[in-house]
Motif scaffolding. Structure first.
Motif, mmCIF file in Angstrom:
data_model
loop_
_atom_site.group_PDB
_atom_site.id
_atom_site.type_symbol
_atom_site.label_atom_id
_atom_site.label_comp_id
_atom_site.label_asym_id
_atom_site.label_seq_id
_atom_site.Cartn_x
_atom_site.Cartn_y
_atom_site.Cartn_z
ATOM 1 N N LEU A 1 6.516 39.796 -12.713
ATOM 2 C CA LEU A 1 7.059 38.921 -13.742
ATOM 3 C C LEU A 1 7.639 39.668 -14.927
ATOM 4 N N THR A 2 7.151 40.840 -15.220
ATOM 5 C CA THR A 2 7.613 41.542 -16.410
ATOM 6 C C THR A 2 9.066 41.994 -16.303
ATOM 7 N N GLU A 3 9.665 41.911 -15.127
ATOM 8 C CA GLU A 3 11.064 42.306 -15.019
ATOM 9 C C GLU A 3 12.003 41.250 -15.607
ATOM 10 N N TYR A 4 11.509 40.072 -15.951
ATOM 11 C CA TYR A 4 12.318 39.013 -16.546
ATOM 12 C C TYR A 4 12.098 38.965 -18.055
ATOM 13 N N ASP A 5 13.146 38.677 -18.809
ATOM 14 C CA ASP A 5 12.993 38.489 -20.244
ATOM 15 C C ASP A 5 12.479 37.092 -20.547
ATOM 16 N N ASP A 6 13.130 36.098 -20.013
ATOM 17 C CA ASP A 6 12.692 34.715 -20.167
ATOM 18 C C ASP A 6 12.415 34.169 -18.781
ATOM 19 N N LYS B 1 -7.485 21.417 -23.355
ATOM 20 C CA LYS B 1 -8.587 22.334 -23.648
ATOM 21 C C LYS B 1 -8.100 23.789 -23.593
ATOM 22 N N ILE B 2 -7.247 24.107 -22.631
ATOM 23 C CA ILE B 2 -6.708 25.466 -22.522
ATOM 24 C C ILE B 2 -5.835 25.782 -23.737
ATOM 25 N N TYR B 3 -4.979 24.813 -24.136
ATOM 26 C CA TYR B 3 -4.165 25.021 -25.342
ATOM 27 C C TYR B 3 -5.053 25.244 -26.564
ATOM 28 N N GLN B 4 -6.140 24.500 -26.658
ATOM 29 C CA GLN B 4 -7.066 24.641 -27.786
ATOM 30 C C GLN B 4 -7.701 26.034 -27.779
ATOM 31 N N LEU B 5 -8.140 26.498 -26.623
ATOM 32 C CA LEU B 5 -8.759 27.823 -26.519
ATOM 33 C C LEU B 5 -7.770 28.929 -26.883
ATOM 34 N N THR B 6 -6.520 28.782 -26.467
ATOM 35 C CA THR B 6 -5.530 29.810 -26.797
ATOM 36 C C THR B 6 -5.152 29.773 -28.269
ATOM 37 N N SER B 7 -4.988 28.590 -28.840
ATOM 38 C CA SER B 7 -4.600 28.519 -30.253
ATOM 39 C C SER B 7 -5.700 29.036 -31.167
ATOM 40 N N ASN B 8 -6.948 28.900 -30.732
ATOM 41 C CA ASN B 8 -8.075 29.444 -31.499
ATOM 42 C C ASN B 8 -8.410 30.872 -31.092
ATOM 43 N N ARG B 9 -7.631 31.417 -30.168
ATOM 44 C CA ARG B 9 -7.811 32.776 -29.649
ATOM 45 C C ARG B 9 -9.231 33.021 -29.127
ATOM 46 N N LYS B 10 -9.723 32.039 -28.402
ATOM 47 C CA LYS B 10 -11.069 32.127 -27.818
ATOM 48 C C LYS B 10 -11.033 32.619 -26.375
ATOM 49 N N PRO C 1 -8.699 35.126 -23.422
ATOM 50 C CA PRO C 1 -7.641 36.141 -23.316
ATOM 51 C C PRO C 1 -6.379 35.560 -22.665
ATOM 52 N N PHE C 2 -5.226 35.818 -23.282
ATOM 53 C CA PHE C 2 -3.959 35.330 -22.730
ATOM 54 C C PHE C 2 -2.830 36.272 -23.107
ATOM 55 N N ARG C 3 -1.685 36.051 -22.475
ATOM 56 C CA ARG C 3 -0.480 36.825 -22.738
ATOM 57 C C ARG C 3 0.682 35.865 -22.919
ATOM 58 N N LYS C 4 1.598 36.238 -23.784
ATOM 59 C CA LYS C 4 2.853 35.494 -23.913
ATOM 60 C C LYS C 4 3.927 36.307 -23.218
ATOM 61 N N LEU C 5 4.464 35.763 -22.169
ATOM 62 C CA LEU C 5 5.558 36.404 -21.444
ATOM 63 C C LEU C 5 6.783 35.532 -21.639
ATOM 64 N N ASN D 1 8.527 32.789 -23.225
ATOM 65 C CA ASN D 1 8.005 31.608 -23.923
ATOM 66 C C ASN D 1 6.828 30.988 -23.190
ATOM 67 N N GLN D 2 6.298 31.684 -22.188
ATOM 68 C CA GLN D 2 5.195 31.145 -21.404
ATOM 69 C C GLN D 2 3.874 31.820 -21.753
ATOM 70 N N ILE D 3 2.822 31.034 -21.772
ATOM 71 C CA ILE D 3 1.467 31.558 -21.951
ATOM 72 C C ILE D 3 0.907 31.788 -20.553
ATOM 73 N N MET D 4 0.454 33.001 -20.303
ATOM 74 C CA MET D 4 -0.070 33.350 -18.985
ATOM 75 C C MET D 4 -1.459 33.974 -19.147
ATOM 76 N N PHE D 5 -2.245 33.861 -18.103
ATOM 77 C CA PHE D 5 -3.619 34.344 -18.104
ATOM 78 C C PHE D 5 -3.819 35.248 -16.905
ATOM 79 N N LYS D 6 -4.365 36.423 -17.137
ATOM 80 C CA LYS D 6 -4.675 37.342 -16.053
ATOM 81 C C LYS D 6 -6.018 36.927 -15.455
ATOM 82 N N LYS D 7 -6.033 36.679 -14.157
ATOM 83 C CA LYS D 7 -7.227 36.128 -13.503
ATOM 84 C C LYS D 7 -8.451 37.013 -13.700
ATOM 85 N N VAL D 8 -8.292 38.318 -13.574
ATOM 86 C CA VAL D 8 -9.433 39.219 -13.717
ATOM 87 C C VAL D 8 -10.007 39.138 -15.134
#
Length: 95
Positions: free
Chosen positions: A8-13, A48-57, A59-63, A65-72
């Protein structure tokens, strides 16, 4: 749906169509999940996921304009949320 971070990192948007072309099998340790994927994985609402990310509770990544989560990282985060349970002390009968 699970996604590979390195692909996925090969794409800008990212568009949903671009991401959906990069599906991988669930046993890959570099999987990325969308908010909908994570809500399904954790059996909770997307709100609930949006709430956890906005409170930084969680781990997530912004790629793009998308919020992504690494499974590990999510699996490790779940392990860190463990609450210790203590056994109640037994009262002595002779006192």
């Amino acid at each position: 749906m699970f996604y590979n971070y390195f692909v996925l990192t090969e794409y800008d948007d990212f568009t949903d169509e671009q991401i959906s072309k990069k599906k991988l099998y669930p046993d890959n340790s570099n999987q990325l999940m969308t908010i909908a994927d994570l809500a399904n994985y954790l059996n909770c609402s997307k709100q609930k996921i949006y709430q956890l990310t906005s409170n930084r509770k969680i781990p997530f990544r912004k790629l793009g304009n998308q919020i992504m989560f690494k499974k590990v990282e999510i699996d490790n985060w779940i392990d860190e949320q463990k609450i210790e349970v203590f056994k109640p002390m037994l009262k002595a009968k002779n006192f």
